[in-house]
Structures are given as structure tokens and as C-alpha cells.
Design a protein around this motif. Structure first.
Motif, PDB file in Angstrom:
ATOM      1  N   GLN A 285       0.860  -1.184   0.000  1.00  0.00           N
ATOM      2  CA  GLN A 285       0.000   0.000   0.000  1.00  0.00           C
ATOM      3  C   GLN A 285       0.891   1.227   0.000  1.00  0.00           C
ATOM      4  OE1 GLN A 285      -3.472   0.301  -0.063  1.00  0.00           O
ATOM      5  NE2 GLN A 285      -3.035   2.498  -0.287  1.00  0.00           N
ATOM      6  N   MET A 286       0.711   2.064  -0.994  1.00  0.00           N
ATOM      7  CA  MET A 286       1.556   3.254  -1.145  1.00  0.00           C
ATOM      8  C   MET A 286       0.681   4.492  -1.060  1.00  0.00           C
ATOM      9  SD  MET A 286       4.059   1.940  -4.209  1.00  0.00           S
ATOM     10  CE  MET A 286       2.748   1.905  -5.433  1.00  0.00           C
ATOM     11  N   ASN A 287       0.937   5.310  -0.052  1.00  0.00           N
ATOM     12  CA  ASN A 287       0.168   6.536   0.169  1.00  0.00           C
ATOM     13  C   ASN A 287       1.045   7.763  -0.015  1.00  0.00           C
ATOM     14  OD1 ASN A 287      -2.076   4.929   0.903  1.00  0.00           O
ATOM     15  ND2 ASN A 287      -1.421   4.889   3.045  1.00  0.00           N
ATOM     16  N   SER A 288       0.399   8.886  -0.215  1.00  0.00           N
ATOM     17  CA  SER A 288       1.103  10.165  -0.374  1.00  0.00           C
ATOM     18  C   SER A 288       2.228  10.043  -1.399  1.00  0.00           C
ATOM     19  CB  SER A 288       1.663  10.631   0.974  1.00  0.00           C
ATOM     20  OG  SER A 288       0.636  10.786   1.921  1.00  0.00           O
ATOM     21  N   LEU A 289       1.901   9.476  -2.523  1.00  0.00           N
ATOM     22  CA  LEU A 289       2.918   9.241  -3.542  1.00  0.00           C
ATOM     23  C   LEU A 289       3.435  10.542  -4.129  1.00  0.00           C
ATOM     24  CD1 LEU A 289       1.300   6.157  -5.244  1.00  0.00           C
ATOM     25  CD2 LEU A 289       3.612   6.231  -4.296  1.00  0.00           C
ATOM     26  N   GLN A 290       4.726  10.550  -4.388  1.00  0.00           N
ATOM     27  CA  GLN A 290       5.390  11.705  -4.991  1.00  0.00           C
ATOM     28  C   GLN A 290       6.060  11.261  -6.295  1.00  0.00           C
ATOM     29  OE1 GLN A 290       4.936  14.801  -3.779  1.00  0.00           O
ATOM     30  NE2 GLN A 290       3.606  13.756  -2.306  1.00  0.00           N
ATOM     31  N   PRO A 291       6.356  12.212  -7.183  1.00  0.00           N
ATOM     32  CA  PRO A 291       6.943  11.840  -8.477  1.00  0.00           C
ATOM     33  C   PRO A 291       8.203  10.989  -8.371  1.00  0.00           C
ATOM     34  CG  PRO A 291       6.186  14.107  -8.551  1.00  0.00           C
ATOM     35  CD  PRO A 291       6.017  13.647  -7.127  1.00  0.00           C
ATOM     36  N   GLU A 292       8.960  11.135  -7.304  1.00  0.00           N
ATOM     37  CA  GLU A 292      10.190  10.342  -7.173  1.00  0.00           C
ATOM     38  C   GLU A 292       9.906   8.858  -6.935  1.00  0.00           C
ATOM     39  OE1 GLU A 292       9.514  13.123  -5.495  1.00  0.00           O
ATOM     40  OE2 GLU A 292       9.854  12.880  -3.340  1.00  0.00           O
ATOM     41  N   ALA A 293       8.664   8.515  -6.695  1.00  0.00           N
ATOM     42  CA  ALA A 293       8.289   7.114  -6.555  1.00  0.00           C
ATOM     43  C   ALA A 293       8.061   6.441  -7.905  1.00  0.00           C
ATOM     44  CB  ALA A 293       7.036   6.984  -5.702  1.00  0.00           C
ATOM     45  N   THR A 294       8.096   7.219  -8.967  1.00  0.00           N
ATOM     46  CA  THR A 294       7.915   6.648 -10.304  1.00  0.00           C
ATOM     47  C   THR A 294       9.013   5.641 -10.595  1.00  0.00           C
ATOM     48  OG1 THR A 294       6.815   8.614 -11.168  1.00  0.00           O
ATOM     49  CG2 THR A 294       7.905   7.183 -12.760  1.00  0.00           C
ATOM     50  N   ALA A 295       8.590   4.414 -10.907  1.00  0.00           N
ATOM     51  CA  ALA A 295       9.543   3.333 -11.123  1.00  0.00           C
ATOM     52  C   ALA A 295       8.780   2.085 -11.544  1.00  0.00           C
ATOM     53  CB  ALA A 295      10.334   3.035  -9.840  1.00  0.00           C
TER      54      ALA A 295
END
Length: 119
Positions: free
Chosen positions: A82-92
Motif C-alpha cells: 500500500q503506497m500513500n502520499s505518492l510523490q513523483p520520485e516514486a515513479t519506477a
């Protein structure tokens, strides 16, 4: 042999959430741990989170500790992220992995699922 199939990736706006799933099949009776790695464009694959299959202890890289949660459903041989408060640096591309030997001795890998976080 073990097969891992990830799902749940996609495109999300910054601040949003996604839940990744990974279903394991095959010789899963002696699973020790499962985990998630990710690889961003131009970067090396990095550890994200892991879970001990029997005890349920969880481990995270520091950058995701407060926002990501790894969990498992032993009956379904499935691990979740579960991934919350995602930010662009999480793009992968996010990869599921499984170990039969030790917490971080990952032997099997899924094909990966793309997560893209837009601004």
C-alpha cells in the motif's frame, strides 16, 4: 519453481495512493519472506520493503517508512504494498520478490509493474 505476478500499478497524481499486489504460485510451501524492489529510469534497482512470511515482521527503506505498508495474505500466497502520499520520485517499475532461504536472500522475481506519479 515459483512464479510471481504483480498487479496494481498505474498512473496516479502526486499525493494519491496505489496498492500493488503480488500473487505467488508454484513451490511456495517454504516461503521465508517476500518483498518489493523498484527501479527508476537510469537508476539501480533498490529495496523498498520486505515481510517475514511466518511472523509478519516488516522492514522498509527509510524513504518510504511513513507512507508505504507491506502486508501479506498467507492463505492466498499474496503480498501487498500500500503506497500513500505518492510523490513523483516514486515513479519506477516495482518488482515483487520471494525468498526461500532468508529475509533478504531473494531467489525469485516478478516481471514488474509500472508506477507513474504525475505532478
Amino acid at each position: 519453481q515459483v512464479q510471481l505476478v504483480e498487479s496494481g500499478g498505474g498512473l496516479v497524481q502526486a499525493g494519491g495512493s496505489l496498492r500493488l499486489s503480488c500473487a505467488a504460485s508454484g513451490r511456495t510451501f517454504n516461503t521465508y519472506s517476500m518483498g518489493w524492489f523498484r527501479q527508476a529510469p537510469g537508476k539501480e534497482r533498490e529495496f523498498v520493503a520486505a515481510i517475514n512470511w511466518i511472523g509478519g515482521n516488516t522492514y522498509y527503506t527509510n524513504s518510504v517508512k511513513a507512507r508505504f505498508t507491506i502486508s501479506r495474505d498467507n492463505a492466498k500466497n499474496t503480498v501487498y504494498l500500500q503506497m500513500n502520499s505518492l510523490q513523483p520520485e516514486a515513479t519506477a517499475v516495482y518488482y515483487c520478490t520471494l525468498s526461500n532461504r532468508g529475509l533478504y536472500d531473494f531467489d525469485y522475481w516478478g516481471q514488474g509493474t509500472q508506477v507513474t506519479v504525475s505532478t
